[in-house]
Design a protein around this motif. Sequence first.
Motif, PDB file in Angstrom:
ATOM      1  N   LEU A 273       0.839  -1.194   0.000  1.00 21.75           N
ATOM      2  CA  LEU A 273       0.000   0.000   0.000  1.00 21.75           C
ATOM      3  C   LEU A 273       0.873   1.242   0.000  1.00 21.75           C
ATOM      4  O   LEU A 273       1.814   1.336   0.797  1.00 21.75           O
ATOM      5  N   VAL A 274       0.557   2.185  -0.865  1.00 20.04           N
ATOM      6  CA  VAL A 274       1.314   3.427  -0.941  1.00 20.04           C
ATOM      7  C   VAL A 274       0.337   4.600  -0.933  1.00 20.04           C
ATOM      8  O   VAL A 274      -0.516   4.711  -1.820  1.00 20.04           O
ATOM      9  N   GLU A 275       0.481   5.454   0.093  1.00 19.04           N
ATOM     10  CA  GLU A 275      -0.384   6.619   0.213  1.00 19.04           C
ATOM     11  C   GLU A 275       0.236   7.820  -0.493  1.00 19.04           C
ATOM     12  O   GLU A 275       1.464   7.925  -0.611  1.00 19.04           O
ATOM     13  N   SER A 276      -0.618   8.728  -0.911  1.00 17.06           N
ATOM     14  CA  SER A 276      -0.177   9.989  -1.496  1.00 17.06           C
ATOM     15  C   SER A 276      -1.266  11.030  -1.296  1.00 17.06           C
ATOM     16  O   SER A 276      -2.402  10.687  -0.949  1.00 17.06           O
ATOM     17  N   GLY A 277      -0.886  12.293  -1.485  1.00 21.17           N
ATOM     18  CA  GLY A 277      -1.871  13.355  -1.424  1.00 21.17           C
ATOM     19  C   GLY A 277      -1.814  14.219  -0.178  1.00 21.17           C
ATOM     20  O   GLY A 277      -2.553  15.198  -0.066  1.00 21.17           O
ATOM     21  N   GLY A 278      -0.954  13.855   0.773  1.00 28.44           N
ATOM     22  CA  GLY A 278      -0.840  14.669   1.962  1.00 28.44           C
ATOM     23  C   GLY A 278      -0.167  15.993   1.674  1.00 28.44           C
ATOM     24  O   GLY A 278       0.374  16.219   0.589  1.00 28.44           O
ATOM     25  N   GLY A 279      -0.191  16.885   2.659  1.00 33.06           N
ATOM     26  CA  GLY A 279       0.443  18.177   2.485  1.00 33.06           C
ATOM     27  C   GLY A 279      -0.035  19.169   3.509  1.00 33.06           C
ATOM     28  O   GLY A 279      -0.679  18.809   4.499  1.00 33.06           O
ATOM     29  N   LEU A 280       0.278  20.424   3.261  1.00 36.62           N
ATOM     30  CA  LEU A 280      -0.090  21.531   4.146  1.00 36.62           C
ATOM     31  C   LEU A 280      -1.298  22.254   3.559  1.00 36.62           C
ATOM     32  O   LEU A 280      -1.296  22.625   2.380  1.00 36.62           O
ATOM     33  N   VAL A 281      -2.303  22.466   4.390  1.00 38.06           N
ATOM     34  CA  VAL A 281      -3.511  23.149   3.942  1.00 38.06           C
ATOM     35  C   VAL A 281      -4.024  24.028   5.074  1.00 38.06           C
ATOM     36  O   VAL A 281      -3.811  23.720   6.255  1.00 38.06           O
ATOM     37  N   GLN A 282      -4.687  25.104   4.714  1.00 38.88           N
ATOM     38  CA  GLN A 282      -5.259  25.976   5.728  1.00 38.88           C
ATOM     39  C   GLN A 282      -6.565  25.401   6.250  1.00 38.88           C
ATOM     40  O   GLN A 282      -7.261  24.644   5.553  1.00 38.88           O
ATOM     41  N   ALA A 283      -6.903  25.765   7.453  1.00 32.63           N
ATOM     42  CA  ALA A 283      -8.173  25.342   8.034  1.00 32.63           C
ATOM     43  C   ALA A 283      -9.320  25.741   7.106  1.00 32.63           C
ATOM     44  O   ALA A 283      -9.331  26.846   6.553  1.00 32.63           O
ATOM     45  N   GLY A 284     -10.264  24.814   6.944  1.00 29.18           N
ATOM     46  CA  GLY A 284     -11.373  25.035   6.031  1.00 29.18           C
ATOM     47  C   GLY A 284     -11.128  24.520   4.631  1.00 29.18           C
ATOM     48  O   GLY A 284     -12.065  24.439   3.826  1.00 29.18           O
ATOM     49  N   GLY A 285      -9.896  24.157   4.352  1.00 25.97           N
ATOM     50  CA  GLY A 285      -9.547  23.674   3.029  1.00 25.97           C
ATOM     51  C   GLY A 285      -9.825  22.191   2.852  1.00 25.97           C
ATOM     52  O   GLY A 285     -10.404  21.537   3.730  1.00 25.97           O
ATOM     53  N   SER A 286      -9.407  21.681   1.698  1.00 22.47           N
ATOM     54  CA  SER A 286      -9.664  20.285   1.350  1.00 22.47           C
ATOM     55  C   SER A 286      -8.394  19.608   0.846  1.00 22.47           C
ATOM     56  O   SER A 286      -7.503  20.258   0.305  1.00 22.47           O
TER      57      SER A 286
ATOM     58  N   ASP B  94      -7.165  17.863  12.667  1.00 20.81           N
ATOM     59  CA  ASP B  94      -7.023  16.781  11.691  1.00 20.81           C
ATOM     60  C   ASP B  94      -5.559  16.524  11.336  1.00 20.81           C
ATOM     61  O   ASP B  94      -5.251  15.570  10.608  1.00 20.81           O
ATOM     62  N   THR B  95      -4.665  17.372  11.837  1.00 20.84           N
ATOM     63  CA  THR B  95      -3.242  17.199  11.572  1.00 20.84           C
ATOM     64  C   THR B  95      -2.752  15.868  12.123  1.00 20.84           C
ATOM     65  O   THR B  95      -2.940  15.569  13.300  1.00 20.84           O
ATOM     66  N   ALA B  96      -2.154  15.064  11.245  1.00 17.81           N
ATOM     67  CA  ALA B  96      -1.694  13.732  11.633  1.00 17.81           C
ATOM     68  C   ALA B  96      -1.016  13.073  10.441  1.00 17.81           C
ATOM     69  O   ALA B  96      -1.092  13.576   9.313  1.00 17.81           O
ATOM     70  N   VAL B  97      -0.377  11.951  10.716  1.00 21.26           N
ATOM     71  CA  VAL B  97       0.058  11.061   9.639  1.00 21.26           C
ATOM     72  C   VAL B  97      -1.117  10.129   9.338  1.00 21.26           C
ATOM     73  O   VAL B  97      -1.653   9.503  10.261  1.00 21.26           O
ATOM     74  N   TYR B  98      -1.489  10.056   8.091  1.00 23.58           N
ATOM     75  CA  TYR B  98      -2.616   9.235   7.664  1.00 23.58           C
ATOM     76  C   TYR B  98      -2.100   7.962   7.003  1.00 23.58           C
ATOM     77  O   TYR B  98      -1.253   8.018   6.107  1.00 23.58           O
ATOM     78  N   TYR B  99      -2.635   6.841   7.469  1.00 21.33           N
ATOM     79  CA  TYR B  99      -2.212   5.531   6.992  1.00 21.33           C
ATOM     80  C   TYR B  99      -3.365   4.825   6.275  1.00 21.33           C
ATOM     81  O   TYR B  99      -4.507   4.859   6.739  1.00 21.33           O
ATOM     82  N   CYS B 100      -3.021   4.151   5.208  1.00 17.91           N
ATOM     83  CA  CYS B 100      -3.953   3.271   4.520  1.00 17.91           C
ATOM     84  C   CYS B 100      -3.704   1.842   5.016  1.00 17.91           C
ATOM     85  O   CYS B 100      -2.549   1.457   5.242  1.00 17.91           O
ATOM     86  N   ALA B 101      -4.776   1.072   5.187  1.00 10.98           N
ATOM     87  CA  ALA B 101      -4.638  -0.289   5.682  1.00 10.98           C
ATOM     88  C   ALA B 101      -5.600  -1.213   4.958  1.00 10.98           C
ATOM     89  O   ALA B 101      -6.645  -0.761   4.462  1.00 10.98           O
TER      90      ALA B 101
ATOM     91  N   TYR C  36      -2.387  -5.281   6.540  1.00  9.19           N
ATOM     92  CA  TYR C  36      -1.348  -4.603   5.763  1.00  9.19           C
ATOM     93  C   TYR C  36      -1.472  -3.091   5.956  1.00  9.19           C
ATOM     94  O   TYR C  36      -2.589  -2.553   6.039  1.00  9.19           O
ATOM     95  N   TRP C  37      -0.313  -2.442   5.983  1.00  8.27           N
ATOM     96  CA  TRP C  37      -0.262  -1.005   6.226  1.00  8.27           C
ATOM     97  C   TRP C  37       0.674  -0.323   5.250  1.00  8.27           C
ATOM     98  O   TRP C  37       1.707  -0.875   4.870  1.00  8.27           O
ATOM     99  N   GLY C  38       0.301   0.902   4.864  1.00  5.44           N
ATOM    100  CA  GLY C  38       1.220   1.739   4.134  1.00  5.44           C
ATOM    101  C   GLY C  38       2.136   2.476   5.090  1.00  5.44           C
ATOM    102  O   GLY C  38       2.016   2.324   6.317  1.00  5.44           O
ATOM    103  N   LYS C  39       3.031   3.294   4.543  1.00  4.59           N
ATOM    104  CA  LYS C  39       3.985   4.011   5.378  1.00  4.59           C
ATOM    105  C   LYS C  39       3.455   5.345   5.857  1.00  4.59           C
ATOM    106  O   LYS C  39       4.077   5.982   6.717  1.00  4.59           O
TER     107      LYS C  39
END
Length: 124
Positions: free
Chosen positions: A4-17, A90-97, A113-116
Motif C-alpha cells: 500500500l502506498v499513500e499519497s496526497g498529503g500536504g499543508l492546507v489551511q483550516a477550512g480547506g480540502s 485533523d493534523t496527523a500522519v494518515y495511513y492506509c490499511a 497490511y499497512w502503508g507508510k
Amino acid sequence: QVQLVESGGGLVQAGGSLRLSCAASGRTSSSYAMGWFRQAPGKERDVVAAINWSGGSTYYADSVKGRFTISRDNYKNMVYLQMNSLKPEDTAVYYCAARYGLRLYYTSDAMDYWGKGTLVTVSS
C-alpha cells in the motif's frame, strides 16, 4: 501480500480540502476491506474511515462524519479519502490499511497490511 502506498498529503489551511489516495499492489485479486487511520504526535493511531470490499458499507469516526468521504475503485486498485472542511485537529500522519475479507473492518488490530503514511498538516 499487499503493498500500500499513500499519497496526497500536504499543508492546507483550516477550512480547506485534500484528497488522499492509496494505491494497492500485489495480491489484489482477492476481496479485501480498506481503511484510513491517523496518528497525531503523542497520540494513538485511530480509525478515520473504512470501507468494505464492494464499497457498499462504510464507517466513519464521529470526528470526521459529514466532512470526510471514503471511496474505492477496485478496477484501479485505489482507495481515496476526500477531506473537506479541514481543522487543525485533523493534523496527523494518515495511513492506509487493508484486510482480506468480505465484511467491514475498522479497528487497527483487524488490519493485516499497512502503508507508510502521508502527513497532513492543517494550519489555523
